[in-house]
Design an enzyme around this catalytic site. Structure first.
Site, PDB file in Angstrom:
ATOM      1  N   SER A 137      -2.120  -3.430  -2.784  1.00 16.11           N
ATOM      2  CA  SER A 137      -1.071  -2.973  -1.873  1.00 16.11           C
ATOM      3  C   SER A 137       0.293  -3.452  -2.358  1.00 16.11           C
ATOM      4  O   SER A 137       0.408  -4.534  -2.946  1.00 16.11           O
ATOM      5  CB  SER A 137      -1.322  -3.514  -0.463  1.00 16.11           C
ATOM      6  N   TYR A 150      -1.892 -10.759   5.195  1.00 18.05           N
ATOM      7  CA  TYR A 150      -2.428  -9.597   4.478  1.00 18.05           C
ATOM      8  C   TYR A 150      -1.785  -9.486   3.092  1.00 18.05           C
ATOM      9  O   TYR A 150      -2.474  -9.288   2.083  1.00 18.05           O
ATOM     10  CB  TYR A 150      -2.154  -8.345   5.295  1.00 18.05           C
TER      11      TYR A 150
END
Length: 245
Positions: A137, A150
């Site tokens: 990501s 995250y």
């Protein structure tokens, strides 16, 4: 010419299923791996009927590290391509206040995916061929207050993929890092995402099949994210701490 199987780890996800369809459309047999794999029988049937390729289901839990070796050994055939679509965003606020919640985010986005790809990497290396794809990501490019748990897990996974790529570069095995940016999936449902920066799962799947075919190393699904993250990475820390991003 018979094409090699493609293993989809985290096959229940929107991206995982889109990737399965993309490779099946090219004639690849597909191995769908997920928890409660039997419940993917409708998706298996759809892939087989739509693309006329064999599809198999495999029980897989990314967090059961002790089972990863057995999982790889039990596959009917070692895949030519393995795609990790494993991930869990969690809630930043919960992760800040609950160590167990934070641990689940860290393990789901880094420890689990890294473990299974490491197991497969050794087998691919021994064979002398194959491609490993990890979906990371852009959140891992710099820690931000709004999602740093995250993001830190994805940062670790991105670094892992980079090191694995370097290790296997002369072993006939290629490693691809995919950085999608925003994607319209069940995981992001309800979030107010900017349309021009948000990809569809099928767009991510096309980027992955293109990257494996062309042996690309790092792929930003929408190229604008490369520029956006370059800017974000270079904002001075003193300024960055005052920003709400």
């Amino acid at each position: 010419m018979t094409k090699s199987p493609v293993l989809i780890l985290g096959a229940r996800s929107d991206i995982g299923l889109a990737v399965a369809h993309a490779y099946a459309a090219q004639g690849h047999p597909v191995q769908l791996a997920a928890r409660n794999a039997g419940s993917l029988e409708p998706q298996k049937t759809d892939l087989e009927l739509r693309h006329s390729v064999p599809v198999t289901l495999h029980e897989f839990d990314a967090l059961s590290l002790e089972d990863h070796e057995r999982f790889a050994d039990a596959l009917p055939e070692l895949p030519g391509i393995a795609v990790s679509a494993i991930g869990f965003m969690g809630e930043q606020g919960e992760s800040e206040n609950c160590p167990a919640a934070a641990a689940q985010v860290l393990r789901s986005n880094f420890e689990g995916p890294a473990s299974i790809l490491a197991v497969l990497a050794s087998r691919f290396e021994q064979r002398g061929s194959g491609t490993l794809v990890g979906i990371s990501s852009v959140a891992g490019d710099r820690g931000r207050a709004t999602n740093y748990v995250y993001g830190s897990a994805k940062a670790g996974f991105t670094a892992f993929l980079s090191g694995l790529r370097n290790r296997l570069a002369r072993k006939g095995v290629h490693v691809v890092t995919v950085l999608p940016g925003f994607v319209a999936t069940q995981m992001t449902e309800g979030m107010d995402l900017p349309e021009k920066l948000t990809a569809q799962p099928e767009e991510v799947a096309r980027a992955i099949t293109d990257a494996t075919a062309k042996q690309k190393s790092v792929v930003y699904v929408r190229p604008v994210w490369r520029l956006i993250m370059l800017i974000i990475r270079n904002i001075p820390e003193g300024v960055f701490k005052k920003m709400s991003i």
